[in-house]
Design an enzyme around this catalytic site. Sequence first.
Site, PDB file in Angstrom:
ATOM      1  N   HIS A 254      -0.259  -1.933   3.006  1.00 55.36           N
ATOM      2  CA  HIS A 254      -0.431  -3.295   2.501  1.00 55.36           C
ATOM      3  C   HIS A 254      -0.454  -4.302   3.658  1.00 55.36           C
ATOM      4  O   HIS A 254      -1.361  -5.144   3.749  1.00 55.36           O
ATOM      5  CB  HIS A 254       0.705  -3.618   1.537  1.00 55.36           C
ATOM      6  N   GLU A 255       0.532  -4.213   4.527  1.00 52.97           N
ATOM      7  CA  GLU A 255       0.600  -5.174   5.628  1.00 52.97           C
ATOM      8  C   GLU A 255      -0.514  -4.946   6.652  1.00 52.97           C
ATOM      9  O   GLU A 255      -0.974  -5.898   7.289  1.00 52.97           O
ATOM     10  CB  GLU A 255       1.977  -5.123   6.299  1.00 52.97           C
ATOM     11  N   HIS A 258      -3.391  -7.043   5.668  1.00 52.75           N
ATOM     12  CA  HIS A 258      -3.262  -8.407   6.188  1.00 52.75           C
ATOM     13  C   HIS A 258      -3.555  -8.452   7.691  1.00 52.75           C
ATOM     14  O   HIS A 258      -4.300  -9.308   8.174  1.00 52.75           O
ATOM     15  CB  HIS A 258      -1.848  -8.926   5.953  1.00 52.75           C
ATOM     16  N   GLU A 284      -4.698 -11.510   0.312  1.00 55.99           N
ATOM     17  CA  GLU A 284      -4.089 -10.505  -0.568  1.00 55.99           C
ATOM     18  C   GLU A 284      -5.131  -9.524  -1.074  1.00 55.99           C
ATOM     19  O   GLU A 284      -4.822  -8.353  -1.322  1.00 55.99           O
ATOM     20  CB  GLU A 284      -3.380 -11.192  -1.728  1.00 55.99           C
TER      21      GLU A 284
END
Length: 489
Positions: A254-255, A258, A284
């Site tokens: 997830h990170e 980003h 996101e």
Amino acid sequence: MAAYDELMAHARETEALAQVAGRLGWDQETVMPRAAAPQRGEEMAAMESVLHARRSDPRVGDWLAEANASGEVEAAQLRQIRRAFDRANKVPAKLASAIARVTSEAQGAWAEARAADDVAAFLPVLQEVVALKREEGAALSAGGDVYDAMLDDYEPGATAADLSQMFGALRPRLVELRAAILETEAPPALEGVFDESAQMKLARQIAKTFGYDMARGRVDKAVHPFSSGSGLDVRITTRTDELDPFNCIYSTIHEVGHGAYEQNVDRRYLLTPLGQGASMGVHESQSRIYENQIGRSRAFTGWLYGQMREAFGDFGIADEETFFGTVNRVQNGYIRTEADEVQYNLHVLLRFDLERALIARDLEVEDLEAAWNERFEADFGFAVDKPSHGVLQDVHWSVGLFGYFATYTLGNVYAGCLHQSMRAALPELDAALAQGNTTPATDWLQEKVQRHGGLVPPRELIENACGFTPNEAPLLDYLEEKFSAIYKL
């Protein structure tokens, strides 16, 4: 071009200082001594005062009045600088500094209260944060909708009314799908103890697999995983739990979504207002499509199964297909960041509604825990057992991020649209993912979304990438198809 050149020189210095301020935040969450919190609050307030003064500098207004754009990039730079200038001049410098100081201190207070499951210890500083953010929202809205003004900080052009309509369309099909799934037999859960150092080693490997450049980044641990920085210094964090390696693996992916976004912005925009993501909703969309549509796909989990066996040995899951079900297991839980794809957005909608009520003064801070617990039980069918599983689980309100939560679900909607278009463009994608090769997907996302940085307004950017107006249908269709197959609905 003299005015434009002077404006951009000023903007580059401002962006560089903003990166320094961001690094202070990263340090606070990762390696800062706990007793340093009061001093860090003063440091953050001082940095915010400098940044506010630069962004509201009257010379910026003069340069904007004189500057002419010679093309798309220059026009976008002027648009972003004017937006920051207008915002800074609506918020008094004293208020901006106070918010920076109090939220820095509140972050530490939240972490201690969360660890102790002590809501009462956190409420006084949260009341300060909410009061300051209400004041800021009123200044930004200039008589308009206060929450919309807050939302605009994270998703330019979005309104609570539009998002409420979209979220209202999501909720019934999500609730129906959740109910159908929970009536069936679930895939086996992951059991055992998984060495935390091995988890971090695997997390770093997976970060590289998704194209995260370790020469311009690093992976550390934090209470609440996050990404920080842009351009040549983009850092991510994750967390470990010896009983749940998926927490570490999927927090990392997830990170990385980003972080890769920030690393992949066109280098020409480095340290300019265009040199970062278009909005938090678009941001996101990248983290969620990396984590879910790619990272939890049948093809990729087949590869991940082999990596897990190499890292941890036989961990009790018989084969790749069973592992795919285990990764995507739908189960009751309290924590938003650990929620499965079906239930995740229900967690977000709860927060969206509560924070709107807080800002509108329909809900006061002292009543927040009770309101949370009541709404959670109504939405999920069971009671919150402790505050760290409830109102204390997220860092966002302690640091003043009101208006932010909505972008999580908006990002999921954007990700659904992007995934539909990406699959149409890359019919052989699964063959690559089955080999642990995410490059076709990440290259497509870099070309369609990431390289543009802040050049194009968020909704327009997604529409250009997908070829249609963003809407909730692709996400819902994807979820129903995927989980109907897993649970044989």
